[in-house]
Design a protein around this motif. Structure first.
Motif, PDB file in Angstrom:
ATOM      1  N   ALA A  25       0.849  -1.201   0.000  1.00 58.45           N
ATOM      2  CA  ALA A  25       0.000   0.000   0.000  1.00 58.45           C
ATOM      3  C   ALA A  25       0.880   1.245   0.000  1.00 58.45           C
ATOM      4  O   ALA A  25       2.011   1.217   0.507  1.00 58.45           O
ATOM      5  CB  ALA A  25      -0.917  -0.010   1.218  1.00 58.45           C
ATOM      6  N   GLN A  26       0.367   2.326  -0.568  1.00 62.76           N
ATOM      7  CA  GLN A  26       1.151   3.561  -0.701  1.00 62.76           C
ATOM      8  C   GLN A  26       0.389   4.769  -0.187  1.00 62.76           C
ATOM      9  O   GLN A  26      -0.797   4.921  -0.466  1.00 62.76           O
ATOM     10  CB  GLN A  26       1.467   3.843  -2.177  1.00 62.76           C
ATOM     11  CG  GLN A  26       2.319   2.845  -2.870  1.00 62.76           C
ATOM     12  CD  GLN A  26       2.450   3.166  -4.353  1.00 62.76           C
ATOM     13  OE1 GLN A  26       1.483   3.541  -5.019  1.00 62.76           O
ATOM     14  NE2 GLN A  26       3.654   3.024  -4.886  1.00 62.76           N
ATOM     15  N   SER A  27       1.109   5.634   0.517  1.00 67.75           N
ATOM     16  CA  SER A  27       0.655   7.008   0.721  1.00 67.75           C
ATOM     17  C   SER A  27       1.256   7.810  -0.423  1.00 67.75           C
ATOM     18  O   SER A  27       2.336   7.468  -0.921  1.00 67.75           O
ATOM     19  CB  SER A  27       1.171   7.573   2.049  1.00 67.75           C
ATOM     20  OG  SER A  27       0.582   6.915   3.133  1.00 67.75           O
ATOM     21  N   LYS A  28       0.570   8.875  -0.810  1.00 62.26           N
ATOM     22  CA  LYS A  28       1.051   9.698  -1.922  1.00 62.26           C
ATOM     23  C   LYS A  28       0.946  11.170  -1.559  1.00 62.26           C
ATOM     24  O   LYS A  28       0.033  11.578  -0.846  1.00 62.26           O
ATOM     25  CB  LYS A  28       0.214   9.458  -3.185  1.00 62.26           C
ATOM     26  CG  LYS A  28       0.259   8.047  -3.707  1.00 62.26           C
ATOM     27  CD  LYS A  28      -0.680   7.893  -4.892  1.00 62.26           C
ATOM     28  CE  LYS A  28      -0.713   6.459  -5.378  1.00 62.26           C
ATOM     29  NZ  LYS A  28      -1.700   6.288  -6.455  1.00 62.26           N
ATOM     30  N   LEU A  29       1.849  11.945  -2.095  1.00 59.37           N
ATOM     31  CA  LEU A  29       1.781  13.399  -2.046  1.00 59.37           C
ATOM     32  C   LEU A  29       1.749  13.851  -3.494  1.00 59.37           C
ATOM     33  O   LEU A  29       2.727  13.670  -4.230  1.00 59.37           O
ATOM     34  CB  LEU A  29       2.987  13.991  -1.307  1.00 59.37           C
ATOM     35  CG  LEU A  29       3.019  15.507  -1.197  1.00 59.37           C
ATOM     36  CD1 LEU A  29       1.815  16.025  -0.415  1.00 59.37           C
ATOM     37  CD2 LEU A  29       4.314  15.969  -0.546  1.00 59.37           C
ATOM     38  N   VAL A  30       0.603  14.409  -3.928  1.00 60.97           N
ATOM     39  CA  VAL A  30       0.391  14.704  -5.346  1.00 60.97           C
ATOM     40  C   VAL A  30       0.308  16.206  -5.590  1.00 60.97           C
ATOM     41  O   VAL A  30      -0.123  16.968  -4.717  1.00 60.97           O
ATOM     42  CB  VAL A  30      -0.880  14.005  -5.880  1.00 60.97           C
ATOM     43  CG1 VAL A  30      -0.795  12.507  -5.654  1.00 60.97           C
ATOM     44  CG2 VAL A  30      -2.137  14.547  -5.244  1.00 60.97           C
ATOM     45  N   ARG A  31       0.726  16.616  -6.792  1.00 65.12           N
ATOM     46  CA  ARG A  31       0.649  18.022  -7.179  1.00 65.12           C
ATOM     47  C   ARG A  31       0.713  18.152  -8.692  1.00 65.12           C
ATOM     48  O   ARG A  31       1.104  17.217  -9.397  1.00 65.12           O
ATOM     49  CB  ARG A  31       1.740  18.859  -6.528  1.00 65.12           C
ATOM     50  CG  ARG A  31       3.139  18.595  -7.038  1.00 65.12           C
ATOM     51  CD  ARG A  31       4.165  19.358  -6.206  1.00 65.12           C
ATOM     52  NE  ARG A  31       5.506  19.182  -6.699  1.00 65.12           N
ATOM     53  CZ  ARG A  31       6.239  20.128  -7.240  1.00 65.12           C
ATOM     54  NH1 ARG A  31       5.762  21.358  -7.377  1.00 65.12           N
ATOM     55  NH2 ARG A  31       7.459  19.893  -7.661  1.00 65.12           N
ATOM     56  N   VAL A  32       0.330  19.310  -9.173  1.00 67.99           N
ATOM     57  CA  VAL A  32       0.381  19.628 -10.599  1.00 67.99           C
ATOM     58  C   VAL A  32       1.437  20.705 -10.800  1.00 67.99           C
ATOM     59  O   VAL A  32       1.448  21.708 -10.083  1.00 67.99           O
ATOM     60  CB  VAL A  32      -0.999  20.134 -11.090  1.00 67.99           C
ATOM     61  CG1 VAL A  32      -0.905  20.748 -12.469  1.00 67.99           C
ATOM     62  CG2 VAL A  32      -1.998  18.992 -11.081  1.00 67.99           C
TER      63      VAL A  32
END
Length: 187
Positions: free
Chosen positions: A69-76
């Motif tokens: 399983a993964q935690s993610k930090l997302v951005r554009v």
């Protein structure tokens, strides 16, 4: 850097401070010390990913399960997306709830997505560049997903159906009910 809670337990909206002058701009995109102080979490990111997508592309809803399983930090960093998450953690107060927010080059918002959430996004501007950090490596055998148009979730992707560009894999994903029933059958 401001970090706000979202309606989904453990999911945070990060609003970096942007400093602008005649030369351009500067912002700190991540600071583990600040993040831990404000959230109580301390993810160790091990992999960065980036995609470039055309207007109308829908990616998701994806996640990895089990020990991968993964935690993610997302951005554009260019363009704009509608970012969506769905809580798949049966013991969570926000189980089966969803949350969406626009992430763009203009607002510089980031979303921290904890393990146990399905994640997807729809591309609202041509040639959008989407980046994300993961706290676990990609593992093909642990990759799962939920269908983007699951009637139980009733998600609004902010696109007309005719404008949506989907992979065959995403079109063929199970509904949330099918996924949960399959998981229950496996014990």
């Amino acid at each position: 850097m401001n970090i706000d809670k979202t309606p989904i337990e453990g999911c945070y909206l990060i609003k970096p401070k942007v400093f602008k002058d005649d030369r351009g701009s500067f912002m700190e995109t991540y600071n583990s010390q600040t993040f831990t102080e404000l959230t109580g979490l301390n993810p160790k990111f091990v992999q960065d990913n980036q995609s470039v997508s055309a207007y109308g592309t829908v990616r998701g809803l994806h996640f990895q399960e089990g020990k991968y399983a993964q935690s993610k930090l997302v951005r554009v960093i260019e363009g704009e997306v509608l970012d969506l998450v769905v809580d798949l953690r049966p013991l969570s107060k926000t189980f089966k709830k969803s949350f969406s927010i626009k992430l763009s080059k203009e607002n510089n918002f980031q979303l921290f997505i904890p393990r146990g959430l399905a994640h997807g996004f729809s591309v609202l501007k041509q040639n959008t560049i989407f980046c994300y950090k993961c706290d676990n490596f990609y593992h093909k055998g642990s990759e799962r997903g939920i269908r983007y148009n699951d009637p139980e979730l009733n998600l609004d992707w902010h696109l007309n159906q005719d404008d949506m560009i989907l992979s065959k894999k995403d079109k063929d994903l199970p509904t949330l009910r099918e996924y949960l029933d399959d998981r229950k059958a496996q014990g």
